[in-house]
Design a protein around this motif. Structure first.
Motif, PDB file in Angstrom:
ATOM      1  N   ARG A 198       4.210  21.057  -3.961  1.00 53.10           N
ATOM      2  CA  ARG A 198       3.613  19.722  -3.980  1.00 53.10           C
ATOM      3  C   ARG A 198       4.478  18.725  -3.216  1.00 53.10           C
ATOM      4  O   ARG A 198       5.706  18.789  -3.246  1.00 53.10           O
ATOM      5  CB  ARG A 198       3.432  19.248  -5.422  1.00 53.10           C
ATOM      6  CG  ARG A 198       2.391  20.059  -6.174  1.00 53.10           C
ATOM      7  CD  ARG A 198       2.336  19.716  -7.640  1.00 53.10           C
ATOM      8  NE  ARG A 198       1.985  18.331  -7.887  1.00 53.10           N
ATOM      9  CZ  ARG A 198       0.738  17.859  -7.922  1.00 53.10           C
ATOM     10  NH1 ARG A 198      -0.268  18.656  -7.740  1.00 53.10           N
ATOM     11  NH2 ARG A 198       0.521  16.581  -8.171  1.00 53.10           N
ATOM     12  N   SER A 199       3.827  17.807  -2.533  1.00 52.16           N
ATOM     13  CA  SER A 199       4.542  16.751  -1.817  1.00 52.16           C
ATOM     14  C   SER A 199       5.308  15.877  -2.800  1.00 52.16           C
ATOM     15  O   SER A 199       4.911  15.723  -3.958  1.00 52.16           O
ATOM     16  CB  SER A 199       3.555  15.885  -1.035  1.00 52.16           C
ATOM     17  OG  SER A 199       2.937  16.643  -0.031  1.00 52.16           O
ATOM     18  N   ASP A 244      -1.586  16.405   3.318  1.00 52.20           N
ATOM     19  CA  ASP A 244      -0.403  15.710   2.798  1.00 52.20           C
ATOM     20  C   ASP A 244      -0.151  15.931   1.311  1.00 52.20           C
ATOM     21  O   ASP A 244       0.825  15.438   0.766  1.00 52.20           O
ATOM     22  CB  ASP A 244      -0.480  14.215   3.106  1.00 52.20           C
ATOM     23  CG  ASP A 244      -1.656  13.536   2.433  1.00 52.20           C
ATOM     24  OD1 ASP A 244      -2.513  14.227   1.847  1.00 52.20           O
ATOM     25  OD2 ASP A 244      -1.725  12.294   2.499  1.00 52.20           O
ATOM     26  N   GLU A 245      -0.992  16.705   0.620  1.00 48.40           N
ATOM     27  CA  GLU A 245      -0.783  16.953  -0.808  1.00 48.40           C
ATOM     28  C   GLU A 245       0.292  18.001  -1.075  1.00 48.40           C
ATOM     29  O   GLU A 245       0.878  18.037  -2.152  1.00 48.40           O
ATOM     30  CB  GLU A 245      -2.094  17.363  -1.470  1.00 48.40           C
ATOM     31  CG  GLU A 245      -3.109  16.235  -1.475  1.00 48.40           C
ATOM     32  CD  GLU A 245      -4.327  16.546  -2.306  1.00 48.40           C
ATOM     33  OE1 GLU A 245      -4.172  17.203  -3.355  1.00 48.40           O
ATOM     34  OE2 GLU A 245      -5.420  16.139  -1.906  1.00 48.40           O
ATOM     35  N   ASN A 246       0.518  18.882  -0.109  1.00 50.68           N
ATOM     36  CA  ASN A 246       1.539  19.923  -0.233  1.00 50.68           C
ATOM     37  C   ASN A 246       2.429  19.889   0.995  1.00 50.68           C
ATOM     38  O   ASN A 246       1.971  19.641   2.097  1.00 50.68           O
ATOM     39  CB  ASN A 246       0.886  21.302  -0.366  1.00 50.68           C
ATOM     40  CG  ASN A 246       0.098  21.435  -1.642  1.00 50.68           C
ATOM     41  OD1 ASN A 246       0.660  21.424  -2.720  1.00 50.68           O
ATOM     42  ND2 ASN A 246      -1.220  21.543  -1.536  1.00 50.68           N
ATOM     43  N   GLU A 275     -11.548  21.873  -2.993  1.00 50.04           N
ATOM     44  CA  GLU A 275     -10.094  21.651  -2.974  1.00 50.04           C
ATOM     45  C   GLU A 275      -9.393  22.553  -1.949  1.00 50.04           C
ATOM     46  O   GLU A 275      -8.499  22.108  -1.239  1.00 50.04           O
ATOM     47  CB  GLU A 275      -9.496  21.881  -4.367  1.00 50.04           C
ATOM     48  CG  GLU A 275      -9.809  20.792  -5.367  1.00 50.04           C
ATOM     49  CD  GLU A 275      -9.019  19.514  -5.133  1.00 50.04           C
ATOM     50  OE1 GLU A 275      -8.074  19.493  -4.327  1.00 50.04           O
ATOM     51  OE2 GLU A 275      -9.356  18.506  -5.795  1.00 50.04           O
ATOM     52  N   ASN A 322       5.437  12.795  -2.874  1.00 49.60           N
ATOM     53  CA  ASN A 322       4.722  11.558  -3.202  1.00 49.60           C
ATOM     54  C   ASN A 322       3.669  11.753  -4.295  1.00 49.60           C
ATOM     55  O   ASN A 322       2.984  10.808  -4.659  1.00 49.60           O
ATOM     56  CB  ASN A 322       4.069  10.974  -1.943  1.00 49.60           C
ATOM     57  CG  ASN A 322       2.994  11.870  -1.363  1.00 49.60           C
ATOM     58  OD1 ASN A 322       2.748  12.971  -1.843  1.00 49.60           O
ATOM     59  ND2 ASN A 322       2.346  11.405  -0.302  1.00 49.60           N
ATOM     60  N   LYS A 323       3.543  12.965  -4.825  1.00 49.44           N
ATOM     61  CA  LYS A 323       2.562  13.231  -5.874  1.00 49.44           C
ATOM     62  C   LYS A 323       3.030  12.633  -7.201  1.00 49.44           C
ATOM     63  O   LYS A 323       4.209  12.669  -7.522  1.00 49.44           O
ATOM     64  CB  LYS A 323       2.317  14.737  -6.039  1.00 49.44           C
ATOM     65  CG  LYS A 323       1.735  15.416  -4.816  1.00 49.44           C
ATOM     66  CD  LYS A 323       0.403  14.851  -4.404  1.00 49.44           C
ATOM     67  CE  LYS A 323      -0.687  15.244  -5.361  1.00 49.44           C
ATOM     68  NZ  LYS A 323      -2.002  14.729  -4.991  1.00 49.44           N
ATOM     69  N   LYS A 324       2.081  12.101  -7.949  1.00 51.82           N
ATOM     70  CA  LYS A 324       2.380  11.461  -9.227  1.00 51.82           C
ATOM     71  C   LYS A 324       2.811  12.485 -10.289  1.00 51.82           C
ATOM     72  O   LYS A 324       3.754  12.264 -11.034  1.00 51.82           O
ATOM     73  CB  LYS A 324       1.138  10.699  -9.692  1.00 51.82           C
ATOM     74  CG  LYS A 324       1.315   9.872 -10.922  1.00 51.82           C
ATOM     75  CD  LYS A 324       0.062   9.037 -11.136  1.00 51.82           C
ATOM     76  CE  LYS A 324      -0.114   8.708 -12.585  1.00 51.82           C
ATOM     77  NZ  LYS A 324      -1.353   7.979 -12.843  1.00 51.82           N
ATOM     78  N   PRO A 329       5.973  16.155  -8.695  1.00 51.98           N
ATOM     79  CA  PRO A 329       6.339  16.130  -7.275  1.00 51.98           C
ATOM     80  C   PRO A 329       7.367  17.216  -6.961  1.00 51.98           C
ATOM     81  O   PRO A 329       8.299  17.440  -7.722  1.00 51.98           O
ATOM     82  CB  PRO A 329       6.929  14.728  -7.086  1.00 51.98           C
ATOM     83  CG  PRO A 329       7.332  14.284  -8.445  1.00 51.98           C
ATOM     84  CD  PRO A 329       6.399  14.954  -9.408  1.00 51.98           C
ATOM     85  N   GLU A 353      -7.287  20.918   1.013  1.00 45.72           N
ATOM     86  CA  GLU A 353      -5.833  21.047   0.974  1.00 45.72           C
ATOM     87  C   GLU A 353      -5.274  22.083   1.941  1.00 45.72           C
ATOM     88  O   GLU A 353      -4.156  21.937   2.426  1.00 45.72           O
ATOM     89  CB  GLU A 353      -5.363  21.415  -0.439  1.00 45.72           C
ATOM     90  CG  GLU A 353      -5.517  20.301  -1.437  1.00 45.72           C
ATOM     91  CD  GLU A 353      -4.947  20.667  -2.790  1.00 45.72           C
ATOM     92  OE1 GLU A 353      -4.100  21.585  -2.878  1.00 45.72           O
ATOM     93  OE2 GLU A 353      -5.354  20.031  -3.778  1.00 45.72           O
ATOM     94  N   GLY A 365      -7.011  21.479  -7.856  1.00 44.42           N
ATOM     95  CA  GLY A 365      -7.048  20.054  -8.146  1.00 44.42           C
ATOM     96  C   GLY A 365      -8.128  19.717  -9.144  1.00 44.42           C
ATOM     97  O   GLY A 365      -8.640  20.587  -9.856  1.00 44.42           O
TER      98      GLY A 365
END
Length: 133
Positions: free
Chosen positions: A24-25, A100-102, A55, A27-29, A32, A59, A40
């Motif tokens: 995971r990036s 950008d999610e991973n 998803e 920036n993930k809530k 991270p 992704e 997802g």
């Protein structure tokens, strides 16, 4: 009243028996930088199968040809409430194209999951991959 959030995670196994894990990036809530099976949230009115198809396309750029829902579910609490993550086994085609999610991905044999996954999710991920300890 706060409702549980429904999620789906895809078990993608290659011809060598390796499972796709994504990192995971930062920036993930939630979680991270953690390694996970891709997936997802399930949108309102969307099936588990439909969410997996969407998803994985968004992704990773995959085209999904088969989705089978497993009986493996992981329930956890996060800042935004309780989450119910159900694993699905999928057959995909195409090359991995990360959004950008991973930030990265690896093909990992289940016996090496402990080098990637947090201890509290190791067992459920091994069960989802149908790996016998």
């Amino acid at each position: 009243m706060q409702y549980a959030r429904l999620l789906v995670a895809a078990v993608i196994i290659d011809e060598s028996g390796r499972v796709l894990l994504c990192k995971r990036s930062m920036n993930k809530k939630i979680a991270p930088g953690a390694w996970h099976m891709p997936g997802g949230g399930i949108d309102e009115g969307e099936s588990m199968e439909g969410a997996a198809v969407r998803e994985l396309r968004e992704e990773l750029g995959f085209i999904v040809s088969s989705v089978v829902v497993t009986d493996v579910t992981y329930v956890f609490d996060a800042d935004d409430g309780q989450h119910h993550l159900t694993f699905v086994r999928v057959i995909v085609s195409g090359d991995v194209v990360l959004n950008d999610e991973n930030e990265s991905f690896e093909w990992v044999l289940p016996e090496n999951f402990q080098n990637y996954l947090e201890p509290h999710v190791l067992d459920v991920n091994l069960r989802a991959a149908n790996f016998k300890i």
